[in-house]
Design an enzyme around this catalytic site. Structure first.
Site, mmCIF file in Angstrom:
data_model
loop_
_atom_site.group_PDB
_atom_site.id
_atom_site.type_symbol
_atom_site.label_atom_id
_atom_site.label_comp_id
_atom_site.label_asym_id
_atom_site.label_seq_id
_atom_site.Cartn_x
_atom_site.Cartn_y
_atom_site.Cartn_z
ATOM 1 N N LYS A 91 0.857 -1.192 0.000
ATOM 2 C CA LYS A 91 0.000 0.000 0.000
ATOM 3 C C LYS A 91 0.894 1.243 0.000
ATOM 4 C CE LYS A 91 -3.915 1.561 2.906
ATOM 5 N NZ LYS A 91 -4.787 1.131 4.032
ATOM 6 N N SER A 167 -9.448 0.746 2.964
ATOM 7 C CA SER A 167 -8.619 1.592 2.123
ATOM 8 C C SER A 167 -7.453 0.846 1.472
ATOM 9 C CB SER A 167 -8.070 2.760 2.937
ATOM 10 O OG SER A 167 -7.186 2.297 3.951
ATOM 11 N N SER A 191 -9.566 -1.576 7.160
ATOM 12 C CA SER A 191 -8.969 -1.362 5.841
ATOM 13 C C SER A 191 -8.196 -2.543 5.278
ATOM 14 C CB SER A 191 -8.072 -0.124 5.861
ATOM 15 O OG SER A 191 -8.860 1.049 5.887
#
Lengths: 481, 63
Positions: A91, A167, A191
């Protein structure tokens, strides 16, 4: 944007799209394939999957250099590490040397390039894994959808018109689409778990403090966790074991020795008692979530000592506390930028940050007190059961652009509510392993297996048993971008 | 939140924040969500209880 993908063949070719990390590492370590060949094949797939919008940076030169270094270790008779030649990606809130850590934002692109990798990236590369790039995410991690105004919405590999979830959107999508066998993400309110649920892969959000967050862009210090995604429980255990252990550079990282979970893959589960919370949880679960929970409970019923209802009335206050702590801490972090650059934020996060900056201190204190009480209630439940199972999302993947959800008979805003079933557990730092429960061709939905603090090995044992039973399998997409 | 507009007009300047006209509706919406969450915590703690989740612990070794 899609092509019909052939069903995976049973083959030991470790350069194929759906090869597991365990297969790749075994083949590289044995000298049956070069890590460079694995990296080249992976990079070609990543380059061809641009429409998935999973990657924001592809570190091809670095990947090939790291792969060649692994090959030199093998050729020289040195141990190349337990994840030798395994491609992974992170990420884009993880520091990657030479890249600006954008954390899903436009503003972050102005940051100086990171001077060294985040702690977990260093640990994975030390284990022989090969970094292929940085992944798209919801802006500053304040997101459950996978939509991003700057880098585009990440597409769900099972249906490109649907959300990947956020996310850690790019992390889940890249894993589900077979671009990498492993990815790292973060989880403050869900997330890791929300995108794992919508994309049909496994994720492990460990106990708060288990993994070092050093070298990552923060969101909410009280609640931020890091963790991994994988398509098999074994791979998830391998990545967890490669990155765990104390680190003085993260003030929240527990001074606790590494406790490997890989041995738990074959641990017996027949004596375990599983709790299924009703009440507030049941009211928030949509029809499909209830069906998948029933499927998982039924499979577990054949594997464990008991599956029984449990009452957790404090979950609603845990969720509310998580919302307020998140809103207020994150807004305080962003306050200097909100004063001068509010217009450059993603509109879907900006207004929530601005609102959080204005909230009274008494609400924050009340939320922190509620967390403590909710933790005490959850710990009491763990004296009666060994783990809980709860759907990770109330629904399967919504359409990209969808703004509302029906939950408990009410039409509610999608953004703050897609992760509501995940929030109570990250609120109190409990470890959660999310398993995918779906048949090939169905939209995925994940079930959270929640344990008491530091019980990651127990969760791995349960997830592995479910995977062996066929009830929790990360099926590859029928049509894959 | 009963009067989100008045609230943000009063509080934002104290924080050095300017809420642009285009952002007011969204901010008011999220103030309302936060108020709903705060209301959900009414009764979640006993009166005069102040036992918070994060507790500061000084390092074990002497400085």
């Amino acid at each position: 944007m899609s092509e019909v993908r052939r069903a995976p063949r049973v083959t030991d070719d470790p350069t194929r799209r759906w090869a597991s990390a365990a297969e790749i590492a075994a083949a590289v370590r044995a000298g049956r394939v070069r890590a460079e060949a694995v990296a080249e094949a992976g990079l070609a797939r990543i380059a061809a999957a641009g429409e998935l919008a999973a990657y924001t940076d592809i570190t091809a030169d670095r990947a090939l250099a790291e792969a060649r270094a692994v090959d030199r270790s093998v050729a020289g008779g040195r141990d190349p590490g337990p994840l030798a030649g395994v491609p992974f990606a992170v990420k884009n809130l993880f520091d990657v040397e030479g890249l600006a850590t954008r954390a899903g934002s436009a503003i972050g692109r102005d940051r100086a390039p990171a001077r060294r990798d985040a702690a977990l990236v260093r640990r994975l590369t030390a284990a022989g894994a090969v970094l292929t790039g940085a992944l798209n995410m919801g802006e500053y991690a304040y997101d459950f959808t996978g939509e991003n105004a700057h880098d585009g919405a990440v597409r769900n590999p099972h249906d490109a018109l649907r959300m990947a979830g956020g996310s850690s959107s790019g992390s889940a999508a890249a894993t589900a689409a077979g671009l990498v066998p492993l990815a790292l993400g973060s989880d403050t309110n869900g997330s890791l778990r929300v995108p794992a649920s919508l994309c049909g892969v496994f994720s492990l959000k460990p106990t708060y403090g288990r993994l070092s967050r050093a070298g990552t862009f923060p969101f909410v210090d009280s609640l931020d966790h890091l963790g991994g995604f994988a398509r098999t429980v074994r791979d998830l255990a391998l990545v967890h074991d490669a990155v765990q252990g104390p680190d003085a550079e993260d003030h929240a990282c527990a001074d606790r020795r590494a406790e490997p979970v890989t041995p738990a893959l074959s641990a017996p589960v027949g004596d375990l008692r599983i709790g299924v919370p009703g009440g507030w949880f049941a009211e928030a679960e949509g029809e499909e979530a209830v069906a998948r929970l029933t499927r998982a409970a039924s499979a577990l019923g054949r594997l464990v000592a008991s599956v029984e209802p449990v009452d957790l009335p404090g979950a609603a206050s845990g969720r509310a506390a998580a919302y307020l702590v998140t809103n207020i801490e994150s807004a305080a972090l962003h306050l200097p930028r909100l004063r001068t650059r509010a217009a450059e934020y993603d509109p879907d996060t900006r207004d929530r940050f601005l609102a959080g900056a204005l909230l009274p201190g008494a609400w924050y204190v009340r939320a922190q007190a509620a967390r403590r009480r909710w933790l005490a209630e959850a710990m009491a439940a763990f004296r009666r059961v060994d783990a809980l199972i709860v759907p990770a999302t109330p629904v399967t993947a919504p359409l990209i652009g969808q703004k509302t959800l029906r939950i408990g008979g009410r039409e509610v805003a999608l953004r703050p509510n897609l992760g509501l079933l995940a929030q109570p557990f990250s609120c109190i730092g409990l470890p959660v392993l999310t398993v995918p429960v779906f048949a090939p061709g169905e939209l995925p939905l994940g079930i959270q297996i929640v344990g008491p603090p530091w019980a990651e090995a127990r969760l791995v044992a349960l997830a592995a048993a479910l995977e062996r039973s066929g009830a929790a399998v990360a099926h590859s997409p029928v049509r894959c971008p | 939140m009963k009067d989100a507009g008045t609230y943000m007009d009063a509080v934002a300047p104290a924080l050095g924040l300017t809420i642009a006209p285009a952002h007011r509706e969204g901010v008011a919406r999220f103030l309302a969500v936060a108020a709903e969450m705060a209301a959900a915590l009414d009764g979640a703690a006993e009166d005069d209880e102040l036992a918070l989740a994060p507790v500061y612990l000084p390092p074990a070794e002497e400085g």
